[in-house]
Design a protein around this motif. Structure first.
Motif, PDB file in Angstrom:
ATOM      1  N   UNK A  52     -22.822 -70.353  25.250  1.00 51.10           N
ATOM      2  CA  UNK A  52     -23.410 -69.542  24.179  1.00 51.10           C
ATOM      3  C   UNK A  52     -23.054 -68.051  24.267  1.00 51.10           C
ATOM      4  N   UNK A  53     -22.590 -67.601  25.461  1.00 48.87           N
ATOM      5  CA  UNK A  53     -22.363 -66.169  25.643  1.00 48.87           C
ATOM      6  C   UNK A  53     -20.886 -65.846  25.731  1.00 48.87           C
ATOM      7  N   UNK A  56     -18.692 -64.476  29.185  1.00 46.22           N
ATOM      8  CA  UNK A  56     -19.571 -64.665  30.339  1.00 46.22           C
ATOM      9  C   UNK A  56     -18.724 -65.105  31.530  1.00 46.22           C
ATOM     10  N   UNK A  57     -18.786 -64.334  32.572  1.00 45.73           N
ATOM     11  CA  UNK A  57     -17.984 -64.650  33.752  1.00 45.73           C
ATOM     12  C   UNK A  57     -18.868 -65.255  34.813  1.00 45.73           C
ATOM     13  N   UNK A  58     -18.224 -65.958  35.703  1.00 41.91           N
ATOM     14  CA  UNK A  58     -18.980 -66.480  36.842  1.00 41.91           C
ATOM     15  C   UNK A  58     -19.218 -65.339  37.823  1.00 41.91           C
ATOM     16  N   UNK A  59     -20.431 -65.261  38.352  1.00 43.41           N
ATOM     17  CA  UNK A  59     -20.709 -64.131  39.245  1.00 43.41           C
ATOM     18  C   UNK A  59     -20.026 -64.325  40.602  1.00 43.41           C
ATOM     19  N   UNK A  62     -22.569 -64.856  46.768  1.00 44.40           N
ATOM     20  CA  UNK A  62     -23.465 -64.021  47.561  1.00 44.40           C
ATOM     21  C   UNK A  62     -22.905 -63.875  48.965  1.00 44.40           C
ATOM     22  N   UNK A  66     -23.739 -57.138  53.469  1.00 42.26           N
ATOM     23  CA  UNK A  66     -23.412 -56.181  52.409  1.00 42.26           C
ATOM     24  C   UNK A  66     -23.689 -54.779  52.925  1.00 42.26           C
ATOM     25  N   UNK A  67     -23.454 -53.812  52.082  1.00 43.25           N
ATOM     26  CA  UNK A  67     -23.735 -52.433  52.454  1.00 43.25           C
ATOM     27  C   UNK A  67     -25.217 -52.152  52.582  1.00 43.25           C
ATOM     28  N   UNK A  68     -26.032 -53.055  52.048  1.00 43.76           N
ATOM     29  CA  UNK A  68     -27.475 -52.869  52.128  1.00 43.76           C
ATOM     30  C   UNK A  68     -28.012 -53.215  53.513  1.00 43.76           C
TER      31      UNK A  68
END
Lengths: 239, 133
Positions: A52-53, A56-59, A62, A66-68
């Motif tokens: 529908x979008x 729209x890409x696949x993310x 994870x 990460x930098x966090x």
């Protein structure tokens, strides 16, 4: 709008394709960032976005790290961090290498002892290191006596001079001459040219003082008691 | 690895000490010091041979080139380590700030979109199963 977006696709017979005029399903290992579209072949080939979008890409997948994350803790560097940030580190190289003789705090470019020059112009290596033969050792037969003035104080550290003290304490005693050491500035004309004007005057002052002291030394050698009416050097020389 | 570095360090210290002693002999040379000087020169060559033998033990040690710049300026190389750690920490904090900002932005955006386009966002949530409601 959709029709404007179709691209030229390779022409192949829809009869050979198991899915008819629709593009085959190709499994990819990493589909992150890919657009979900359907390529329609046939008379009017087109690319139709599925779902529908629009666009729209696949993310992306994870990631645990990460930098966090606190990377210091992750890589067990907290102790190193506290060690380096806690104590006050001294700026000079000599504080890191206290047992190394000579002047090491001066820039390497001044006396061609820089590590960068070793990288840029690597020395010839690979040859066998052999002990010196007797003929080669003969080349190291030296003349007796002290070194010339310009090479004598090469390895001693320069004393930090303060301008006020410099004016107040003019040394007359010859024994203090060894303390007045400067870098070997007059070693070559190239180094002399490169120095700043102030440094030039400073070096000239040092040279004048050294010459004065040498003269005084000679005077003391010839006539140790000045006040006793001793002979002048010229009179002494004539005897 | 640490022991091989210690070996190299002690060998280099001995070499430097040897050179210093040669300097003392040469600075006020006497003819009777010639034999001693010759011995010192031979031990200098021997020292170079010993250092050359140790090179295989330290081949895996990698030194960043930036440390050389610190040493060439006459600065303590531990300052390089300290600067690296501080830069890494600052960058870590900066990136964490960006990630947190993006997370907040995403949450706010989803909230506002759900208010404005509730049906579309339900479809979107169905596609992206990891988004909490």
């Amino acid at each position: 709008m959709m029709g404007d977006q179709f691209r030229k696709v390779e022409q192949f017979s829809p009869k050979s394709s198991p899915r008819g005029a629709r593009s085959p399903v190709v499994s990819r290992q990493d589909s992150s960032g890919t657009l979900k579209t359907t390529i329609l072949l046939g008379k009017n080939p087109s690319i139709v976005p599925s779902g529908p979008f629009y666009l729209l890409k696949e993310p992306p997948g994870e990631s645990e790290l990460t930098g966090a994350t606190n990377l210091m803790a992750h890589y067990n560097l907290e102790h190193s961090y506290s060690k380096f940030s806690g104590k006050k580190l001294k700026e000079q190289l000599s504080s890191f290498l206290p047992s190394l003789p000579g002047v090491i705090d001066s820039p390497g470019q001044q006396d061609n002892s820089s590590l960068r020059s070793v990288i840029d112009k690597p020395p010839i290596c690979g040859k066998e290191i052999l002990p010196l033969s007797s003929v080669q050792l003969d080349g190291f037969r030296l003349h007796p006596g002290p070194l010339p003035e310009q090479y004598r104080y090469a390895n001693q550290a320069p004393i930090k001079k303060h301008k006020n003290k410099h004016k107040k304490h003019k040394h007359k005693d010859g024994s203090l001459q060894s303390q007045e050491v400067g870098p070997v500035a007059e070693a070559g004309p190239d180094t002399h040219e490169k120095k700043h004007k102030k440094q030039k005057r400073h070096d000239d002052d040092k040279e004048r003082k050294k010459r004065k002291k040498e003269k005084k030394r000679k005077k003391q050698k010839h006539s140790p008691e000045h006040s006793a009416g001793g002979m002048t050097p010229s009179q002494h020389g004539s005897n | 690895m640490a022991s091989s570095l210690e070996n190299l360090e002690s060998q280099l210290e001995l070499f430097a000490e040897n050179v210093r002693q040669i300097h003392i002999i040469v600075s006020d040379f006497q003819p009777q010091s010639q034999n001693v000087l010759n011995q010192k020169l031979q031990s200098l060559v021997h020292g170079l041979q010993e250092v050359d033998k140790l090179k295989t033990q330290v081949q895996e040690v990698h030194v960043p080139l930036e440390v050389f710049d610190y040493i060439d300026q006459g600065r303590n190389p531990q300052l390089y380590t300290k600067d690296c750690i501080e830069k890494a920490l600052a960058k870590n904090e900066q990136v964490k700030g960006k990630i947190d900002a993006y997370r907040k932005f995403k949450a706010n955006m989803l909230l506002e979109l759900s208010r404005t386009f509730p049906n579309e966002l339900n479809k979107y949530r169905a596609l992206r199963s990891n988004i909490p409601e």
